[in-house]
Design a protein around this motif. Structure first.
Motif, PDB file in Angstrom:
ATOM      1  N   GLU A 285       0.893  -1.152   0.072  1.00  0.00           N
ATOM      2  CA  GLU A 285       0.039   0.195   0.108  1.00  0.00           C
ATOM      3  C   GLU A 285       0.986   1.423   0.082  1.00  0.00           C
ATOM      4  OE1 GLU A 285      -3.505   1.997   2.786  1.00  0.00           O
ATOM      5  OE2 GLU A 285      -3.252  -0.220   2.609  1.00  0.00           O
ATOM      6  N   ASP A 288      -2.644   4.747   0.633  1.00  0.00           N
ATOM      7  CA  ASP A 288      -3.978   4.345   0.554  1.00  0.00           C
ATOM      8  C   ASP A 288      -4.610   3.734  -0.971  1.00  0.00           C
ATOM      9  OD1 ASP A 288      -4.640   5.189   3.292  1.00  0.00           O
ATOM     10  OD2 ASP A 288      -5.353   7.126   2.478  1.00  0.00           O
ATOM     11  N   LYS A 289      -3.452   3.289  -1.517  1.00  0.00           N
ATOM     12  CA  LYS A 289      -3.649   2.671  -2.853  1.00  0.00           C
ATOM     13  C   LYS A 289      -2.882   1.464  -2.681  1.00  0.00           C
ATOM     14  CE  LYS A 289      -4.633   6.529  -5.871  1.00  0.00           C
ATOM     15  NZ  LYS A 289      -4.298   7.488  -7.251  1.00  0.00           N
TER      16      LYS A 289
END
Length: 361
Positions: A285, A288-289
């Protein structure tokens, strides 16, 4: 002589360091990283919904006549049977009214018989006999009404269930319609929960007509209720403010553990057909991706962002970003860098997933 010895020692040290460095580089070059591919498979994701638990029958017990509460035959929380006497409202007035009605029936019966006797001898007109018969019928109707009023002084259980707390006490003057207590039939429980529109559409798309989906109930103590329930009813309309539609699941309750008004969480499995599955440990990550390392034909790894469709224990269902033909880095994500060339060993997707604790089919 010392100078010669120092030079020999320095040379030996340099030779040892050089050999050690070369050995480490050779060791690093020999590291093989495990890679795998996403798997296409049918699986089930677990959704959790806050729910309200209701008795299959939960009613109010109210006084049907005005009077003093003369007797209470049960206690709060007691299990009662259908037809069992629960409360008695002082019946003296209604008993007297019944006696009066019975006397009027007797009088009307005698009057009718006398009139009939005279009518049989053509002493009186047929209309007088008809009036006597009507008077008798009216008296009988009033007697039946008095009997009903007397019966209303007894409040009996309409079904098997558990008595709730009392709202009145012995000797209280209760009015007609006043709440005495509640009665709950907990043999089965109706559990209500709200489902978002998108998940409702997935449910309807995957559940066959007239079939019932089983669901679980996570109780307030974070323990699963031992008996599964089934989704039997979906309400007609969506709530336009929340975008949800209420579902109702029915649970058996043979041990009486569940009570009216409890809360919990419904655990419902939603089928995912032909989903693209990868292990969670193959992702990392950044802001937040979610990303994975994809191995190219040149053996160079490059990171690619992915969109997660659903999360299951130890695996992700991927919506977009990679396809079934990509090779992704399975382990050692922290040991590599972007655009680095690596040696790899391919692990079949089925084998990679079989080593995980899954609920996939």
């Amino acid at each position: 002589m010392k100078r010669i010895l120092m030079l020999m020692s320095l040379g030996a040290l340099l030779w040892h360091t050089s050999c050690t460095t070369q050995g480490e580089e050779k060791h690093e070059e020999e590291v093989e990283f495990l890679v795998t591919s996403p798997a296409r498979m049918d699986t089930t994701i677990t959704e959790e919904y806050v729910c309200q638990i209701h008795s299959i029958n939960h009613i109010e017990l109210r006084a049907q006549e005005r009077g003093y509460l003369e007797k209470i035959f049960v206690d709060e929380g007691q299990y009662v049977r259908k037809g069992q006497l629960l409360f008695q409202i002082m019946p003296k007035l209604y008993e007297a009214e019944l006696q009066k009605a019975k006397a009027e029936v007797s009088f009307a019966e005698i009057e009718y018989q006398n009139t009939k006797s005279l009518a049989d001898r053509d002493v009186v007109a047929p209309n007088e006999l008809a009036m006597a018969k009507a008077k008798l019928d009216k008296a009988k109707a009033e007697e039946a009404l008095a009997e009903v009023h007397l019966q209303f002084t007894e409040i009996r259980a309409p079904f098997d269930g558990i008595i709730d707390r009392f709202h009145v006490r012995l000797g209280s003057l209760v009015e007609e319609g006043e709440l005495l207590s509640n009665l709950s039939d907990n043999s089965k429980m109706w559990v209500y929960y709200n489902v978002p529109e998108a998940e409702y559409l997935d449910y309807k798309s995957n559940v066959q007509r007239d079939s019932l989906m089983k669901v679980g109930l996570l109780m307030a103590n974070n323990k699963m209720f031992e008996f599964p329930g089934v989704v039997e009813t979906i309400e007609a309309d969506f709530n336009h403010e929340t975008g949800n539609i209420p579902f109702r699941a029915t649970f058996p309750n043979p041990k009486g553990l569940l009570r009216h008004g409890e809360t919990g969480n419904i655990i419902m499995g939603v089928p995912l057909d032909n989903a693209l599955i990868i292990p969670q440990k193959a992702t990392f990550e950044v802001l937040d991706k979610k990303y994975v390392y994809v191995l190219g034909e040149d053996n160079i790894i490059r990171s690619k962002p992915i969109t997660i469709a659903a999360e299951l224990p130890h695996i992700y269902a991927v919506q977009e970003g990679i396809d079934v033909n990509d090779k992704i880095l399975l382990e050692g994500l922290r040991l590599v860098r972007e655009n680095e060339e690596i040696k790899s060993k391919f692990v079949e997707p089925a084998k990679a997933l079989s080593e995980l604790d899954l609920y996939a089919e």
